[in-house]
Design an enzyme around this catalytic site. Sequence first.
Site, mmCIF file in Angstrom:
data_model
loop_
_atom_site.group_PDB
_atom_site.id
_atom_site.type_symbol
_atom_site.label_atom_id
_atom_site.label_comp_id
_atom_site.label_asym_id
_atom_site.label_seq_id
_atom_site.Cartn_x
_atom_site.Cartn_y
_atom_site.Cartn_z
ATOM 1 N N CYS A 278 0.117 11.821 -9.926
ATOM 2 C CA CYS A 278 1.147 12.854 -10.108
ATOM 3 C C CYS A 278 2.011 12.702 -11.363
ATOM 4 O O CYS A 278 2.152 13.669 -12.118
ATOM 5 C CB CYS A 278 2.043 12.955 -8.884
ATOM 6 S SG CYS A 278 1.363 12.302 -7.384
ATOM 7 N N ARG A 307 -4.533 0.750 -5.391
ATOM 8 C CA ARG A 307 -3.453 0.413 -4.463
ATOM 9 C C ARG A 307 -3.734 -0.926 -3.829
ATOM 10 O O ARG A 307 -4.881 -1.275 -3.571
ATOM 11 C CB ARG A 307 -3.350 1.480 -3.364
ATOM 12 C CG ARG A 307 -2.924 2.831 -3.916
ATOM 13 C CD ARG A 307 -2.746 3.853 -2.829
ATOM 14 N NE ARG A 307 -2.567 5.167 -3.437
ATOM 15 C CZ ARG A 307 -2.559 6.312 -2.766
ATOM 16 N NH1 ARG A 307 -2.714 6.295 -1.449
ATOM 17 N NH2 ARG A 307 -2.393 7.468 -3.385
ATOM 18 N N GLN A 325 -9.307 9.921 -6.308
ATOM 19 C CA GLN A 325 -8.805 11.065 -5.548
ATOM 20 C C GLN A 325 -9.345 12.351 -6.170
ATOM 21 O O GLN A 325 -9.405 12.471 -7.383
ATOM 22 C CB GLN A 325 -7.285 11.120 -5.629
ATOM 23 C CG GLN A 325 -6.587 10.035 -4.840
ATOM 24 C CD GLN A 325 -5.084 10.214 -4.902
ATOM 25 O OE1 GLN A 325 -4.517 10.316 -5.997
ATOM 26 N NE2 GLN A 325 -4.434 10.240 -3.766
ATOM 27 N N ASP A 327 -7.942 15.055 -6.864
ATOM 28 C CA ASP A 327 -6.528 15.397 -6.904
ATOM 29 C C ASP A 327 -6.288 16.698 -7.664
ATOM 30 O O ASP A 327 -7.045 17.033 -8.568
ATOM 31 C CB ASP A 327 -5.808 14.268 -7.655
ATOM 32 C CG ASP A 327 -4.385 14.095 -7.195
ATOM 33 O OD1 ASP A 327 -3.916 14.895 -6.380
ATOM 34 O OD2 ASP A 327 -3.740 13.142 -7.672
ATOM 35 N N HIS A 329 -2.619 19.279 -8.796
ATOM 36 C CA HIS A 329 -1.222 19.660 -8.615
ATOM 37 C C HIS A 329 -1.068 21.130 -8.952
ATOM 38 O O HIS A 329 -1.596 21.593 -9.961
ATOM 39 C CB HIS A 329 -0.323 18.775 -9.468
ATOM 40 C CG HIS A 329 -0.341 17.353 -9.006
ATOM 41 N ND1 HIS A 329 -1.173 16.409 -9.550
ATOM 42 C CD2 HIS A 329 0.317 16.743 -7.984
ATOM 43 C CE1 HIS A 329 -1.012 15.274 -8.906
ATOM 44 N NE2 HIS A 329 -0.116 15.436 -7.951
ATOM 45 N N LYS A 409 3.727 19.317 4.938
ATOM 46 C CA LYS A 409 2.321 19.291 4.521
ATOM 47 C C LYS A 409 1.393 19.772 5.618
ATOM 48 O O LYS A 409 1.759 19.829 6.790
ATOM 49 C CB LYS A 409 1.921 17.870 4.117
ATOM 50 C CG LYS A 409 1.912 16.898 5.290
ATOM 51 C CD LYS A 409 1.176 15.614 4.942
ATOM 52 C CE LYS A 409 1.271 14.633 6.114
ATOM 53 N NZ LYS A 409 0.478 13.434 5.928
ATOM 54 N N HIS A 455 1.035 18.874 -4.145
ATOM 55 C CA HIS A 455 -0.104 17.954 -4.339
ATOM 56 C C HIS A 455 -1.189 18.416 -3.381
ATOM 57 O O HIS A 455 -0.887 18.778 -2.249
ATOM 58 C CB HIS A 455 0.208 16.518 -3.911
ATOM 59 C CG HIS A 455 1.482 15.957 -4.401
ATOM 60 N ND1 HIS A 455 1.540 15.129 -5.494
ATOM 61 C CD2 HIS A 455 2.743 16.036 -3.935
ATOM 62 C CE1 HIS A 455 2.789 14.738 -5.679
ATOM 63 N NE2 HIS A 455 3.536 15.278 -4.747
HETATM 64 ZN ZN LIG Z 1 0.215 14.093 -6.506
#
Ligand SMILES: [Zn+2]
Length: 583
Positions: A278, A307, A325, A327, A329, A409, A455
């Site tokens: 992000c 992580r 991910q 991912d 945004h 979410k 996200h």
């Molecule tokens: Zn994010």
Amino acid sequence: MAEKLSAEEKLARVRHSMAHVMAEAVLEMFPTAQIAIGPSIENGFYYDFELPRQLLNEDLEEITEKMKEIINSDKEFIRSEVTREEAREKFKDQKYKLELLDAIDEKEVVSLYNQGNFTDLCRGPHVNSTKELKSDSFKLMSIAGAYWRGKESNPMLTRIYGTAWTNKKDLRLYLEKLEEIEKRDHRRLGKELDLFSIHEEAGPGLVYWHPKGARIRLAIEAFWRDEHYSNGYEMVYTPHVGKSWLWETSGHLDFYKESMYPEMVMDKANYYAKPMNCPFHIMIYNNKKHSYRELPCRWAELGTVYRYEKAGALHGLLRVRGFTQDDAHLIVTPEQMDSEIETVLKFSLHMLHSFGFEDIKAYLSTKPEKSVGEVERWDAATLALKKAIEKEGLEYEVDEGGGAFYGPKIDLKIKDAVGRQWQLSTVQFDFNLPDRFDMTFVDKDGVEKRPYMIHRALLGSIERFFGVLVEHYAGAFPPWLSPEQVRVIPINDSCFEYCKELEMKLRKEKFRVSVDLSSNHFKAKIKEAQQEKIPYMIVVGNREVESKEMSVRLRTGKQENWGDYATFVSKLHNIIDTKQIEL
Ligand SMILES: [Zn+2]
Ligand SMILES: [Zn+2]
């Protein structure tokens, strides 16, 4: 009077009662054993013991036999209420029970349950008598170590797990399901099909993709990129590390540091491997001023993050320390929010359906007590999520107050071939990062305003998704995902040249194909291709060289005639292009 119990409650009583029976059996075997706790759990029960010696798997047989005796002797479960002093006297030789006794609230009554030669400090409830338990409907499953009260500084106890059911058939079905799950284990299939590996010595939780696994990943990623492009997304690429400034601004160093890889020092600055993408996407956004005309921004990245997961929590591809991910945004104006959420949910379902997941359930998590962001924004965002779910007609549950502190979410969970639920997609509002990074856009009225940031990940992470796919399909992937779609199998050496030509022609069609030129008997070649779960085999003998007919054998063992070469090619293109799940 007989109580009316739900099936679930009845099973819980059976399982908890089984735990007591097991404790009685263990105490018979080891009279000096210290007993700790023995609850019912999903599918069964356990009991924790401190034993005078290490327990072996053979011991489970003896314990099982003793349990059967106890069950068949029809002993009543008798509840009694006692004073603390009486309980203390009763358990004077059981140190863990004394500790549990001390932890019982002053206002609560202290109750004991007795059956046969065993008495436990217990709230209950239980079945009425051991005869309600079935000596043929339970199985002791495994022995594990467990810290007293789950604390590492406490003594390690011996935990015995068992499964218990109300009838023999349910036990058999459960054991069959376990066997099926074991057969589908992605760690086992990953090795058998040569898809990936993980090397303790090179870094636990870090995945090595082998050529065949990489082929599947490439197919997933190519599809993912195409779909994102046609759904209005732009791709971005961002660095894998960033200076502490980035993580201080985002708040990660305050709230998330223990889940991050430790810092690397360079030019007197601290760098961190990214646990999330992000802040990087926000850096791109904040690189210039934005007008409302440029929104929404939909920026996607197959972003690899790192992580720190505890070593004990790592599990194959499902829990790793480095993962990619899928991912994206979404940065949107308040007016765009509703339609963006609707679109992203539809997109998500489309992706999951494409991989053959049809049974999908939504979970909506709303504002927790402690949160950031204006209440009006929370309300508007939560309503947008809810409307989108309802518009899609999805079955859903609301977890009131279960959202993250920074926004509501939706999670989507799929059910796999053996009925297990997996969480894959997430659509998550964020009222925190836009403030921290002071993200703005200039609205129609010329005023700088805060955009909404969302996200979202559709597959979750490529690694975990791949693990789920392997288990869902038991390694027999749909043709569009198979690392090898076609294996050409010559029956004898004189067919080799024709087979090599066939391979080259099919390669030009972009099919993933190879030819088995080994000296093995063709039946062995077929067996091998079947073990590798290759969807289509083309078996070529002199007759096929002559007739140019395509004799196709499916990995299921089924034999089919797909006509001539041109018909074969168009049929296979169609199967792959439409992402047909069945062969
Ligand atoms: Zn994010
Ligand atoms: Zn109990």
